[in-house]
Enzyme design. Structure first.
Site, mmCIF file in Angstrom:
data_model
loop_
_atom_site.group_PDB
_atom_site.id
_atom_site.type_symbol
_atom_site.label_atom_id
_atom_site.label_comp_id
_atom_site.label_asym_id
_atom_site.label_seq_id
_atom_site.Cartn_x
_atom_site.Cartn_y
_atom_site.Cartn_z
ATOM 1 N N TYR A 230 1.011 -0.690 0.085
ATOM 2 C CA TYR A 230 0.165 0.054 0.059
ATOM 3 C C TYR A 230 0.606 0.879 0.279
ATOM 4 O O TYR A 230 0.658 2.058 -0.379
ATOM 5 C CB TYR A 230 -0.903 -0.022 1.013
ATOM 6 C CG TYR A 230 -2.261 -1.156 1.227
ATOM 7 C CD1 TYR A 230 -3.369 -0.937 0.469
ATOM 8 C CD2 TYR A 230 -1.626 -2.212 1.844
ATOM 9 C CE1 TYR A 230 -4.023 -1.642 0.502
ATOM 10 C CE2 TYR A 230 -2.604 -2.950 1.878
ATOM 11 C CZ TYR A 230 -3.725 -3.302 1.362
ATOM 12 O OH TYR A 230 -4.760 -4.113 1.331
ATOM 13 N N ASN B 165 -12.482 -0.299 -5.092
ATOM 14 C CA ASN B 165 -12.854 -0.148 -6.371
ATOM 15 C C ASN B 165 -13.444 -0.927 -6.999
ATOM 16 O O ASN B 165 -14.236 -2.722 -6.897
ATOM 17 C CB ASN B 165 -11.210 -1.451 -6.496
ATOM 18 C CG ASN B 165 -11.010 -1.773 -8.104
ATOM 19 O OD1 ASN B 165 -11.578 -1.031 -9.144
ATOM 20 N ND2 ASN B 165 -9.861 -2.780 -8.346
ATOM 21 N N CYS C 289 -6.461 -4.329 -7.667
ATOM 22 C CA CYS C 289 -6.384 -4.455 -6.672
ATOM 23 C C CYS C 289 -5.769 -5.479 -5.607
ATOM 24 O O CYS C 289 -5.315 -5.162 -4.587
ATOM 25 C CB CYS C 289 -7.545 -3.718 -5.650
ATOM 26 S SG CYS C 289 -9.149 -4.708 -5.641
ATOM 27 N N HIS C 290 -6.410 -6.975 -6.004
ATOM 28 C CA HIS C 290 -5.873 -7.901 -4.791
ATOM 29 C C HIS C 290 -4.446 -7.793 -4.860
ATOM 30 O O HIS C 290 -3.935 -8.150 -4.135
ATOM 31 C CB HIS C 290 -6.246 -9.014 -5.370
ATOM 32 C CG HIS C 290 -5.811 -9.162 -7.425
ATOM 33 N ND1 HIS C 290 -6.768 -9.133 -8.191
ATOM 34 C CD2 HIS C 290 -4.868 -10.306 -7.415
ATOM 35 C CE1 HIS C 290 -6.394 -9.124 -8.874
ATOM 36 N NE2 HIS C 290 -5.070 -10.571 -9.121
#
Length: 171
Positions: free
Chosen positions: A110, A133, A141-142
């Site tokens: 992140y 998202n 985003c995973h």
């Protein structure tokens, strides 16, 4: 296949890909592109009985099928051929655009994502952008994990995140 509903004064169309390794996937489209992907049971997609979709969306729907078929077959896929129309704040859109630059089989933290969007102190904010998202999997985003290497969170469940990362060889 499913059909239209209204959202923010624009026509939205819903399509289901019923059989994937992760269960049914629901997609929402506007005339401008793909606006949302939901895993079965995750959201509140209106599933309407009408099975008609406009002809002009069929190439995009076929591209979604083709790209996801390749993805689930284990072919590194970046989904660049898909026209996307996510709705979000300028910051969220910047985060989601940067997510698309994370390659198959790679992860970043992140903090690294915050640095890449130009605000190194915004780890929590990029985490929140990930959480909302609207097009998970395609906007990957995973692939964002905690700085200590743990999975962090995933709006569609850590089991799905783990599956996706294993499928891509990142775990």
């Amino acid at each position: 296949m499913r059909s239209s509903r209204m959202k923010n004064q624009s026509q939205e169309y819903v399509f289901c890909l019923p059989e994937t390794p992760l269960g049914p996937l629901w997609f929402s489209f506007t005339d401008r592109g793909l606006t949302a992907l939901e895993f079965s049971g995750d959201g509140s997609v209106s599933r309407l009985a009408d099975d008609t979709l406009p002809n002009h969306l069929m190439p995009l729907i076929e591209a979604v099928r083709r790209e996801l078929s390749a993805y689930f077959a284990g072919v590194p896929t970046d989904f660049a051929a898909l026209t996307l129309d996510p709705q979000g704040t300028p910051f969220q859109l910047r985060v989601w655009q940067e997510l698309r630059r994370i390659s198959w089989g790679r992860t970043i933290s992140y903090g690294e994502l915050a640095r890449r969007v130009g605000n190194p102190k915004a780890s929590r904010a990029v985490g929140q952008a990930n959480a909302v998202n609207p097009i998970p999997l395609i906007v990957p985003c995973h692939r964002v994990i905690a700085g200590d290497g743990s999975l962090g969170g995933y709006s569609s469940g850590l089991d799905r995140k783990r599956w996706l990362l294993r499928h891509e060889g990142a775990m």
